[in-house]
Design an enzyme around this catalytic site. Structure first.
Site, PDB file in Angstrom:
ATOM      1  CD  GLU A   1      36.961  49.408  40.668  1.00 44.68           C
ATOM      2  OE1 GLU A   1      38.064  49.970  40.741  1.00 44.68           O
ATOM      3  OE2 GLU A   1      35.903  49.932  41.105  1.00 44.68           O
TER       4      GLU A   1
ATOM      5  CG  HIS B   1       8.597  54.747  25.815  1.00 43.76           C
ATOM      6  ND1 HIS B   1       7.427  54.671  25.096  1.00 43.76           N
ATOM      7  CD2 HIS B   1       8.231  54.612  27.118  1.00 43.76           C
ATOM      8  CE1 HIS B   1       6.411  54.517  25.920  1.00 43.76           C
ATOM      9  NE2 HIS B   1       6.873  54.484  27.148  1.00 43.76           N
TER      10      HIS B   1
ATOM     11  CE  LYS C   1      42.346  54.966  40.747  1.00 45.34           C
ATOM     12  NZ  LYS C   1      42.197  54.536  42.166  1.00 45.34           N
TER      13      LYS C   1
END
Length: 427
Positions: free
Chosen positions: A271, A292, A403
């Site tokens: 951000e 792994h 938003k």
């Protein structure tokens, strides 16, 4: 916090940086440090975050959370920086109870969590600077209703952390709720060492004073040279490697308790620095688990990333019992800590062997003081990198755009006409 960048030099890694380049870059670091110091002195927006270790009032936090001292569980409702800093602290450190975070709007997760919690012994901590954050307020309303439906007085169990005005501030005044102020000039992702990050930890008995002291020591260690300041060494190196094609930064702690730290750093970096086509993509990994899985790509895939190992030098340990099982002689007399450290060092060496740049970030142990220093150091590193990139480190316009669109859609606005959708369905 200590930094070892030897495996990111061009004698080892490709991409890598030369010592001559670091000498030249150090001159820019000195200039950037002067700018950062001015911003801190003037309490400019964003730069004020680096003043928190000297200014956060831990006594006021203790006073505010005192009515909730009997809580066995803390449920924090927030999102992004309103939750990740606190979660990093409570997930990493020994606490007197359990901490949970509602930082998403997944109905199944919210319902399941509320069904499992004993709300009579749960403190509710709601965090939003504006008091209008859609995800936070929606979850808060759902949680508050759950308290009411179970006959628990939510006003006796709630702490509010918010700005000087807004819905939550008004609610706190109406119901005489304990309230903490969100610090001025501090973006959410830089607020871990403030009321926002420290309050849940304080409720659960964490030594928040030690965390602040650790951060203060890291602040006092800032100088104008990357050779003298671990935080600046890391910030400068991430910047330099990104310019050379290391477009991802894999943050890989070798302690389960620091897994949330990797999430916190991912938001902080993405951000703050992901602007104007710049910045590294943060990738979260966990050692030794991801040896792994992801290590296959890191060692044998493209050399387009930096791997940041995070390791504590000291901590609790468990001996591995003797066994009659064949082929396990090498474990004789060893501990789980020995095995973890051997895996860490082997992974570090294996990446150096194929020229993939990697950096070791070390703290003394996973405790409040070391974690406070680590959080502060990475904040300072990110601010330094932002200065070198020349971006607006403390804004997030792309986040705000999303938003606004979400609010429009919830309010009944039409879907975005300019986006073409291709939907594939199973016949």
């Amino acid at each position: 916090m200590d930094i070892d960048i030897g495996n990111a030099l061009d004698a080892v890694a490709a991409p890598g940086v030369s010592r001559d380049y670091l000498d030249r870059l150090d001159e820019r670091v000195a200039d950037a440090h002067e700018r950062i110091e001015r911003g801190m002195a003037d309490d400019e927006f964003g730069y004020a975050a680096l003043n928190l270790p000297a200014r956060v009032d831990t006594a006021a936090i203790r006073d505010a959370v005192a009515p909730l001292a009997d809580a066995e569980t803390v449920l924090t409702v927030g999102i992004g920086g309103s939750a990740l800093g606190a979660a990093t602290l409570t997930d990493a450190l020994d606490t007197d109870g359990d901490a949970y975070y509602l930082d998403n709007v997944d109905p199944a997760q919210v319902s399941t969590l509320l069904d499992d919690l004993d709300l009579e012994s749960t403190a509710l901590n709601v965090v939003s600077r504006s008091g209008t954050t859609a995800e936070t307020l929606a979850n808060f309303l759902v949680v508050r209703e759950a308290y009411e439906e179970r006959g628990v007085d939510w006003t006796e169990r709630t702490l509010v952390t918010t700005g000087e005005s807004g819905n939550l501030r008004d609610l706190a005044a109406e119901h005489d709720l304990p309230v903490l102020p969100v610090p001025d000039g501090v973006p959410g992702r830089f607020s871990a060492l403030s009321t926002v990050g420290l309050a849940p930890a304080a409720i659960l008995g964490v030594d928040i004073e030690a965390a602040v002291d650790g951060a203060r020591r890291e602040r006092d260690a800032l100088t104008g040279s990357l050779y003298e300041t671990p935080a600046y060494a890391y910030g400068a190196l991430t910047y330099a490697l990104a310019a050379r094609g290391a477009n991802a930064n894999v943050v890989m702690p070798y302690h389960e308790s620091l897994e949330t730290y990797a999430e916190w750093y991912a938001q902080l970096s993405a951000e703050s620095l992901g602007k104007e086509g710049l910045g590294q993509t943060p990738v979260r990994a966990l050692g030794a688990t991801d040896q792994h899985s992801q290590l296959q790509l890191y060692r044998a895939g493209p050399n387009d990333k930096l791997v940041t190992f995070v390791h504590a030098r000291d901590g609790p340990d468990v001996d591995i019992p003797e066994t009659e099982l064949a082929g396990l002689d090498y474990l004789a007399g060893a501990s789980l800590g020995d095995l973890r450290d051997a895996e860490f060092e082997a992974t570090e060496a294996s990446l150096a062997d194929v020229g993939l740049p990697n950096v070791r970030v070390e703290i003394e142990r996973v405790d409040a003081a070391s974690l406070g220093g680590l959080l502060y150091g990475m904040e300072a590193a990110t601010v330094l990198a932002g200065e070198l990139y020349g971006v607006e480190t403390f804004t997030q316009p792309a986040v705000e755009w999303g938003k606004e669109v979400a609010r429009d859609l919830l309010g009944g606005a039409e879907a975005l006409d300019e986006k073409e959708t291709l939907r594939v369905t199973r016949e």
